[in-house]
Scaffold this motif. Structure first.
Motif, mmCIF file in Angstrom:
data_model
loop_
_atom_site.group_PDB
_atom_site.id
_atom_site.type_symbol
_atom_site.label_atom_id
_atom_site.label_comp_id
_atom_site.label_asym_id
_atom_site.label_seq_id
_atom_site.Cartn_x
_atom_site.Cartn_y
_atom_site.Cartn_z
ATOM 1 N N ALA A 218 5.423 39.245 19.888
ATOM 2 C CA ALA A 218 5.911 40.497 19.308
ATOM 3 C C ALA A 218 6.382 40.279 17.869
ATOM 4 O O ALA A 218 6.100 41.085 16.975
ATOM 5 C CB ALA A 218 7.040 41.070 20.159
ATOM 6 N N LEU A 219 7.086 39.163 17.626
ATOM 7 C CA LEU A 219 7.544 38.866 16.272
ATOM 8 C C LEU A 219 6.360 38.613 15.332
ATOM 9 O O LEU A 219 6.361 39.068 14.187
ATOM 10 C CB LEU A 219 8.465 37.640 16.295
ATOM 11 C CG LEU A 219 9.807 37.812 17.000
ATOM 12 C CD1 LEU A 219 10.533 36.471 17.104
ATOM 13 C CD2 LEU A 219 10.669 38.832 16.255
ATOM 14 N N ALA A 220 5.358 37.896 15.817
ATOM 15 C CA ALA A 220 4.187 37.622 14.988
ATOM 16 C C ALA A 220 3.434 38.901 14.663
ATOM 17 O O ALA A 220 2.985 39.107 13.526
ATOM 18 C CB ALA A 220 3.268 36.628 15.688
ATOM 19 N N CYS A 221 3.267 39.792 15.643
ATOM 20 C CA CYS A 221 2.584 41.063 15.400
ATOM 21 C C CYS A 221 3.343 41.906 14.387
ATOM 22 O O CYS A 221 2.746 42.562 13.527
ATOM 23 C CB CYS A 221 2.410 41.828 16.709
ATOM 24 S SG CYS A 221 1.209 41.108 17.854
ATOM 25 N N ALA A 222 4.667 41.891 14.474
ATOM 26 C CA ALA A 222 5.466 42.656 13.522
ATOM 27 C C ALA A 222 5.291 42.103 12.109
ATOM 28 O O ALA A 222 5.199 42.864 11.140
ATOM 29 C CB ALA A 222 6.936 42.622 13.930
ATOM 30 N N ILE A 226 0.343 44.437 12.787
ATOM 31 C CA ILE A 226 -0.789 44.811 13.627
ATOM 32 C C ILE A 226 -0.250 45.391 14.924
ATOM 33 O O ILE A 226 0.958 45.392 15.176
ATOM 34 C CB ILE A 226 -1.711 43.607 13.910
ATOM 35 C CG1 ILE A 226 -0.942 42.495 14.638
ATOM 36 C CG2 ILE A 226 -2.297 43.065 12.611
ATOM 37 C CD1 ILE A 226 -1.810 41.304 14.998
ATOM 38 N N ASP A 227 -1.133 45.888 15.761
ATOM 39 C CA ASP A 227 -0.762 46.535 17.013
ATOM 40 C C ASP A 227 0.070 45.571 17.861
ATOM 41 O O ASP A 227 -0.360 44.449 18.148
ATOM 42 C CB ASP A 227 -2.026 46.938 17.767
ATOM 43 C CG ASP A 227 -1.711 47.749 19.016
ATOM 44 O OD1 ASP A 227 -2.662 48.201 19.674
ATOM 45 O OD2 ASP A 227 -0.518 47.943 19.344
ATOM 46 N N PRO A 228 1.293 45.968 18.272
ATOM 47 C CA PRO A 228 2.130 45.078 19.088
ATOM 48 C C PRO A 228 1.463 44.669 20.400
ATOM 49 O O PRO A 228 1.839 43.661 20.997
ATOM 50 C CB PRO A 228 3.392 45.902 19.337
ATOM 51 C CG PRO A 228 3.413 46.934 18.247
ATOM 52 C CD PRO A 228 1.980 47.238 17.951
ATOM 53 N N ALA A 229 0.484 45.444 20.827
ATOM 54 C CA ALA A 229 -0.192 45.121 22.083
ATOM 55 C C ALA A 229 -1.293 44.090 21.897
ATOM 56 O O ALA A 229 -1.977 43.731 22.854
ATOM 57 C CB ALA A 229 -0.775 46.398 22.699
ATOM 58 N N THR A 230 -1.501 43.599 20.677
ATOM 59 C CA THR A 230 -2.544 42.611 20.429
ATOM 60 C C THR A 230 -2.296 41.362 21.267
ATOM 61 O O THR A 230 -1.215 40.800 21.248
ATOM 62 C CB THR A 230 -2.599 42.226 18.939
ATOM 63 O OG1 THR A 230 -2.862 43.403 18.163
ATOM 64 C CG2 THR A 230 -3.683 41.199 18.685
ATOM 65 N N GLU A 231 -3.305 40.946 22.003
ATOM 66 C CA GLU A 231 -3.175 39.784 22.870
ATOM 67 C C GLU A 231 -3.490 38.514 22.085
ATOM 68 O O GLU A 231 -4.592 38.357 21.563
ATOM 69 C CB GLU A 231 -4.130 39.909 24.056
ATOM 70 C CG GLU A 231 -3.913 38.876 25.143
ATOM 71 C CD GLU A 231 -2.617 39.087 25.910
ATOM 72 O OE1 GLU A 231 -2.099 40.217 25.888
ATOM 73 O OE2 GLU A 231 -2.132 38.111 26.517
ATOM 74 N N PRO A 232 -2.542 37.586 21.952
ATOM 75 C CA PRO A 232 -2.840 36.358 21.206
ATOM 76 C C PRO A 232 -3.805 35.467 21.975
ATOM 77 O O PRO A 232 -3.772 35.395 23.200
ATOM 78 C CB PRO A 232 -1.460 35.702 21.052
ATOM 79 C CG PRO A 232 -0.676 36.219 22.199
ATOM 80 C CD PRO A 232 -1.164 37.615 22.457
ATOM 81 N N ARG A 233 -4.655 34.783 21.217
ATOM 82 C CA ARG A 233 -5.614 33.861 21.817
ATOM 83 C C ARG A 233 -5.124 32.429 21.633
ATOM 84 O O ARG A 233 -4.454 32.125 20.651
ATOM 85 C CB ARG A 233 -6.992 34.020 21.163
ATOM 86 C CG ARG A 233 -7.569 35.412 21.278
ATOM 87 C CD ARG A 233 -8.786 35.572 20.380
ATOM 88 N NE ARG A 233 -9.834 34.623 20.724
ATOM 89 C CZ ARG A 233 -10.971 34.494 20.023
ATOM 90 N NH1 ARG A 233 -11.146 35.232 18.932
ATOM 91 N NH2 ARG A 233 -11.885 33.621 20.393
#
Length: 429
Positions: A218-222, A226-233
């Protein structure tokens, strides 16, 4: 940097990547060797050295020597990914700054990018191709010297020290293909999780969090916006290699001209890989480039000659222009000095006027112990038969205003003592 459309055909070489990893306060080396060709990448070997810091350098250096000898990579200089704790990674946005002025622009700001003393750091930077962003890596000189000494004692050829962000960024573009516009990858590191990401708002993002994976994502997306729902790989999935960081460093070692030129190792300590294998291809490519350059240069030959003529005339006039600027500067300096002298003369006369005015308005029964005159105020102290009327007498003068007692008048045998502060002002109309 080579244009992205042609990168694939220049992806040719062999390299070695070394990751200095730390787990539970134990430092280990993860080493990967690769062979890069325009058709793809092949991992030719891997080697792990556990707790190398507490071993004799000659021991694990001998293991490394046997490893590269077996793969026939003795002439290859390795690229080392330094631990996250030893490198500060920053990103600067410098729109409108040319490559020629980039170094000066970064050096102007670099003191504000780290908490260390100016002489205690080593820094390197590289512009992200096609953007105004610059990736800056900063490390303490002591850490760089420590790792350089360890590898030198072990007899390992090192071509550069880099950071994980630069290695991953380069590995994703080694064949010229652009990665997704928005991406987020992670890699667990002992009790922390390291994140790497890219987005239009943040060219390169690299950080580690000691929070949970969900909170860290969540911190990285912020940060990337980008979309907070982005799934990290997983980083290993993103690069299709495990372990990921030494693999990315190996690609940088194999194809340095296709990678970000971010290198924290001092120039005098860098080793270079053998380029003998490039001779046939380089010779043929040079011939082709010479022919193409000759054809492209013919139409612009006269323009370049005319530009050189203009530059020569400009250089001839520059000394005169510089002298004129120097004269203007001297005139401005003389003018400022004259104004300053005039101001001093006016101030002296004004102070004498204050002294004369105070002599005029004070009654004969009053006499002063001290009179302190500044540019804005006058402080006076003395004795009189009655101190209270003095404030009105002083304020009635066109020279003073807002008079007040610094301390209440004190009754003595011969009258009262007083201490008054008053403000100076211009003559009243």
């Amino acid at each position: 940097m080579i244009h992205a459309d042609f990168k694939k055909w220049f992806a040719f070489g062999s390299g070695i990547g070394i990751e200095v990893a730390e787990s539970q306060a134990v430092e280990s080396l993860h080493i990967t060797a690769v062979r890069v060709r325009p058709t793809g990448v092949r991992v030719t070997g891997r080697l792990n050295v556990e707790d190398f810091h507490h071993q004799a350098a000659g021991v694990w250096g001998a293991d490394y020597a046997a490893f590269v000898r077996k793969l026939d990579l003795r002439s290859v200089a390795a690229t080392v990914v330094l631990p996250r704790r030893d490198v500060i990674v920053r990103q600067l946005s410098l729109p409108g700054v040319s490559d020629k002025d980039l170094t000066s622009a970064i050096q102007f700001q670099i003191d504000g990018l780290h908490p260390y003393a100016e002489d205690d750091v080593v820094s390197s930077w590289a512009r992200l191709s096609g953007t105004p962003s610059v990736l800056v890596a900063i490390a303490r000189r002591a850490a760089i010297d420590r790792y350089a000494s360890l590898f030198a004692e072990a007899g390992i050829k090192i071509g550069g020290f880099t950071c994980s962000a630069a290695a991953i960024y380069s590995a994703l573009r080694i064949f010229g293909a652009a990665p997704p516009v928005e991406l987020l990858a992670f890699q667990p590191m002992d009790d922390r999780v390291e994140y790497y990401g890219e987005s239009p708002a943040h060219g390169v993002f690299s950080a580690s969090f000691d929070a949970t994976e969900t909170r860290g994502s969540a911190l990285a997306c912020a940060e990337l916006r980008i979309d907070p729902a982005t799934e990290p790989r997983a980083l290993e999935t993103l690069l299709s290699a495990a372990p990921a960081l030494p693999y990315a460093a190996a690609l940088t070692s194999a194809c340095p001209r296709l990678s970000l030129p971010l290198n924290l190792l001092p120039v005098e300590q860098r080793e270079s890989s053998s380029r003998a294998m490039w001779i046939p291809s380089a010779a043929l490519g040079a011939i082709v480039l010479m022919l193409a350059g000759a054809l492209a240069a013919l139409p612009g030959f006269e323009d370049r000659r005319y530009a050189r003529s203009l530059q020569a005339q400009i250089k001839a006039i520059e000394p005169k222009a510089g002298r004129a600027a120097a004269i203007d500067k001297e005139v401005a300096t003389a003018r400022r000095r004259a104004l300053l002298l005039d101001e001093f003369r006016r101030r002296a006369k004004s102070d004498m006027d204050v002294l004369g005015e105070m002599t005029r308005i004070l009654p004969p029964t009053a006499w002063l112990n001290t009179l302190d005159v500044t540019r804005n105020q006058v402080m006076l102290a003395g004795e009189t038969d009655q101190a209270a009327p003095l404030l009105k007498l002083i304020d009635a003068s066109p020279f003073f205003e807002s008079s007040e007692f610094v301390m209440p008048p004190i009754r003595i045998a011969t009258g009262e003592t007083f201490r008054i502060r008053t403000n100076r002002e211009a003559l009243k109309q």
